[in-house]
Write a protein that holds these residues in place. Structure first.
Motif, mmCIF file in Angstrom:
data_model
loop_
_atom_site.group_PDB
_atom_site.id
_atom_site.type_symbol
_atom_site.label_atom_id
_atom_site.label_comp_id
_atom_site.label_asym_id
_atom_site.label_seq_id
_atom_site.Cartn_x
_atom_site.Cartn_y
_atom_site.Cartn_z
ATOM 1 N N LEU A 1 28.480 33.263 45.023
ATOM 2 C CA LEU A 1 29.621 33.765 44.263
ATOM 3 C C LEU A 1 30.959 33.599 44.992
ATOM 4 O O LEU A 1 31.927 33.158 44.364
ATOM 5 N N PRO A 2 31.068 33.875 46.284
ATOM 6 C CA PRO A 2 32.350 33.632 46.959
ATOM 7 C C PRO A 2 32.779 32.156 46.913
ATOM 8 O O PRO A 2 33.962 31.849 46.750
ATOM 9 N N PHE A 3 31.811 31.249 47.023
ATOM 10 C CA PHE A 3 32.113 29.822 46.920
ATOM 11 C C PHE A 3 32.659 29.490 45.532
ATOM 12 O O PHE A 3 33.666 28.782 45.387
ATOM 13 N N LEU A 4 32.007 30.010 44.488
ATOM 14 C CA LEU A 4 32.455 29.750 43.123
ATOM 15 C C LEU A 4 33.830 30.371 42.852
ATOM 16 O O LEU A 4 34.670 29.765 42.190
ATOM 17 N N GLU A 5 34.055 31.562 43.377
ATOM 18 C CA GLU A 5 35.357 32.210 43.210
ATOM 19 C C GLU A 5 36.460 31.430 43.912
ATOM 20 O O GLU A 5 37.576 31.319 43.403
ATOM 21 N N ALA B 1 41.084 27.723 43.266
ATOM 22 C CA ALA B 1 41.708 26.427 43.530
ATOM 23 C C ALA B 1 41.958 25.641 42.247
ATOM 24 O O ALA B 1 42.457 24.514 42.297
ATOM 25 N N GLY B 2 41.588 26.212 41.088
ATOM 26 C CA GLY B 2 41.885 25.573 39.813
ATOM 27 C C GLY B 2 40.715 24.946 39.096
ATOM 28 O O GLY B 2 40.884 24.386 38.012
#
Length: 64
Positions: free
Chosen positions: A6-10, A15-16
């Motif tokens: 989840l932190p990676f996806l957030e 970043a757009g």
């Protein structure tokens, strides 16, 4: 695993990037942090086997 991904996806979302997650109904998916984008019924199993193929409902979620 959700706590790691989840932190990676957030970060990608910040970043757009448009973040979509396909899910066949996992109970640990953080539904409260996602928005349903689409629902699809997907054949599950060998279509060439005798008898009708099972169908699995799969949801595509969007990280807002």
């Amino acid at each position: 695993m959700t706590e790691q991904v989840l932190p990676f996806l957030e970060a990608a979302r910040a970043a757009g990037a448009e973040v979509l997650v396909g899910d066949p109904g996992r109970p640990y998916l953080p539904h409260d942090r996602l928005t349903e984008a689409a629902v699809h019924d997907i054949p599950d199993g060998d279509a060439s086997a005798a008898g009708p193929a099972r169908v699995r409902r799969t949801t595509v979620w969007r990280l807002p």
